[in-house]
Write an enzyme that holds these catalytic residues in place. Structure first.
Site, PDB file in Angstrom:
ATOM      1  N   LYS A 140      -3.857  -1.993  -3.915  1.00 15.56           N
ATOM      2  CA  LYS A 140      -3.368  -1.710  -5.212  1.00 15.56           C
ATOM      3  C   LYS A 140      -4.422  -1.136  -6.248  1.00 15.56           C
ATOM      4  O   LYS A 140      -4.163  -0.159  -7.015  1.00 15.56           O
ATOM      5  CB  LYS A 140      -3.277  -3.120  -5.987  1.00 15.56           C
ATOM      6  CG  LYS A 140      -1.972  -3.665  -5.589  1.00 15.56           C
ATOM      7  CD  LYS A 140      -1.604  -5.302  -6.289  1.00 15.56           C
ATOM      8  CE  LYS A 140      -0.292  -5.730  -5.677  1.00 15.56           C
ATOM      9  NZ  LYS A 140      -0.268  -7.147  -6.122  1.00 15.56           N
ATOM     10  N   LYS A 180       9.133  -2.585  -3.149  1.00 14.80           N
ATOM     11  CA  LYS A 180       9.583  -2.348  -4.128  1.00 14.80           C
ATOM     12  C   LYS A 180       8.892  -1.006  -5.059  1.00 14.80           C
ATOM     13  O   LYS A 180       9.611  -0.642  -5.907  1.00 14.80           O
ATOM     14  CB  LYS A 180       9.977  -3.563  -5.140  1.00 14.80           C
ATOM     15  CG  LYS A 180       8.875  -4.310  -5.195  1.00 14.80           C
ATOM     16  CD  LYS A 180       9.328  -6.000  -5.857  1.00 14.80           C
ATOM     17  CE  LYS A 180       8.177  -6.793  -5.757  1.00 14.80           C
ATOM     18  NZ  LYS A 180       8.474  -8.083  -5.854  1.00 14.80           N
ATOM     19  N   LYS A 185       4.951  -1.054   5.056  1.00 15.89           N
ATOM     20  CA  LYS A 185       5.971  -2.063   4.720  1.00 15.89           C
ATOM     21  C   LYS A 185       7.102  -1.699   3.725  1.00 15.89           C
ATOM     22  O   LYS A 185       6.695  -0.780   2.890  1.00 15.89           O
ATOM     23  CB  LYS A 185       5.406  -3.579   4.300  1.00 15.89           C
ATOM     24  CG  LYS A 185       4.944  -3.576   2.859  1.00 15.89           C
ATOM     25  CD  LYS A 185       4.683  -4.850   2.440  1.00 15.89           C
ATOM     26  CE  LYS A 185       4.209  -4.686   0.789  1.00 15.89           C
ATOM     27  NZ  LYS A 185       3.976  -6.220   0.374  1.00 15.89           N
TER      28      LYS A 185
END
Ligand code: TYM
Length: 329
Positions: free
Chosen positions: A111, A196, A193
């Site tokens: 992130k 969203k 993966k």
């Protein structure tokens, strides 16, 4: 009865990965366990959110949980920020967590790369808030996808450290990772993966995608050129389709492979389309009905928070006593 806790963020479009890795399994656990399922809006603000949109998504997610089959009578379903004990315990646990431990978190490192402009302290201590979520309810098991495993490990480490200092305060939780569907990959880049936050919407199936969009995305899914339907590391695209099909049909990817002996990729993709659409279509229509019932949702939100608070504040009070906070005079 053993206790289960799990959470899901109200950020972005929920994907088929969230459904197969989490939501769908939560439903299967509700008969056997005492379950807490939480919409983690406090985790969501570690990346910038539009306030009105975040508020709406919390309601959407509660409705979706019920639409997926979670019974509000049997489970405690609520919004994290409604129970302030989460924030209070997280602060205390921050003081029992080492920076060295947090530096090792792979999700933080990922992130940090994606949001270099907003590298805030909340993003860094995100796993500590997650530990507080879990430990407040004395959860024995935490059903999550593979990507959350490291956060469960740090939760256990924090809890053990605290217990070693102050006696048996926390229950040490175990991750509970499903056999099928624990790691659904992107349809476009099957080494990554399904997420969203993927900028390419063809990589993920959103739970609210209409059937024609689902079908188009699956037909376009990246496979390979050898034409063999096998589940193995060298064939990430095909293996992912087998995982999706398997998770929806209650089979492991290897068992799913047997259903396609002698068939081609076109047939596999059609079977995956059929499995996904027949699972999501009823979910979508139930969601629309529940979402429209504002009164029901408001009641659910209030009652859920109240039920959760009962357990949470009891644990918090014990922890406060242990660390030496005195009562208000
Ligand atoms: P979140 O909101 O990113 O995801 C919710 C759940 O969905 C699973 N998941 C997947 N499973 C399989 N394949 C995928 N592609 C996939 N993508 C997501 C996740 O593993 C997760 O189980 N930090 C958590 C939320 C959280 C939490 C908690 C979870 C906060 N507190 C306490 C458990 C216990 C998160 O961001 O999940």
């Amino acid at each position: 009865k053993q206790t289960i806790f799990s959470g899901i963020q109200p950020s972005g479009n929920l994907t088929l990965g969230n459904y197969l890795g989490a939501l769908k399994n939560w439903v299967d656990l509700q008969e056997e366990f005492n379950c807490y399922y939480c919409v983690v809006d406090m985790h969501a603000i570690t990346v910038r959110q539009e306030p009105a949109e975040l508020r709406k998504r919390c309601g959407d997610l509660l409705a979706l949980m019920v639409a997926a089959g979670l019974d509000p009578e049997k489970n405690t379903i609520y919004v994290q920020s409604h129970v302030s004990a989460h924030a209070e315990l997280a602060w205390i646990l921050n003081c029992y967590t080492y920076m060295g431990e947090l530096n090792r978190m792979t999700q933080f490192k990922d992130k940090a790369q994606r949001h270099p402009d907003n590298l805030n302290a909340g993003l860094y201590t995100y796993p500590v808030l997650m530990a507080a979520d879990i430990l407040l309810y004395h959860a024995n098991l935490v059903p999550v996808g593979v990507d959350q495993k490291q956060h469960l490990e740090i939760t256990r480490d924090i809890a053990l450290r605290f217990n070693n200092l102050y006696g048996d305060v926390f229950t040490i939780p175990e991750p509970y990772i499903p056999k099928a569907g624990a790691k659904i990959m992107s349809l476009q880049e099957p080494e990554k993966k399904m997420s969203k936050s993927d900028p390419n919407p063809n990589g993920y199936i959103a739970l609210m995608d209409p059937p024609d969009v689902i079908a188009r995305k699956i037909r376009r899914a990246v496979t390979d050129s050898d034409g063999e339907i096998r589940c193995c590391e060298e064939k990430p695209g095909v293996s992912n389709l087998l995982s999706i099909y398997g998770a929806l049909r209650g089979k492991s990817p290897e068992e799913a492979e047997k259903d396609f002996a002698g068939m081609n990729y076109g047939a596999l993709k059609e079977a995956v389309c059929e499995a996904v659409i027949s699972a999501l279509e009823p979910l979508q229509s139930r969601f629309q009905e529940i979402r429209a019932d504002k009164e029901f949702l408001n009641r659910l939100m209030g009652e859920g928070a109240e039920k959760a608070a009962k357990t949470a504040y009891k644990t918090l009070a014990k922890v406060q006593r242990k660390v030496g906070f005195g009562p208000k005079k």
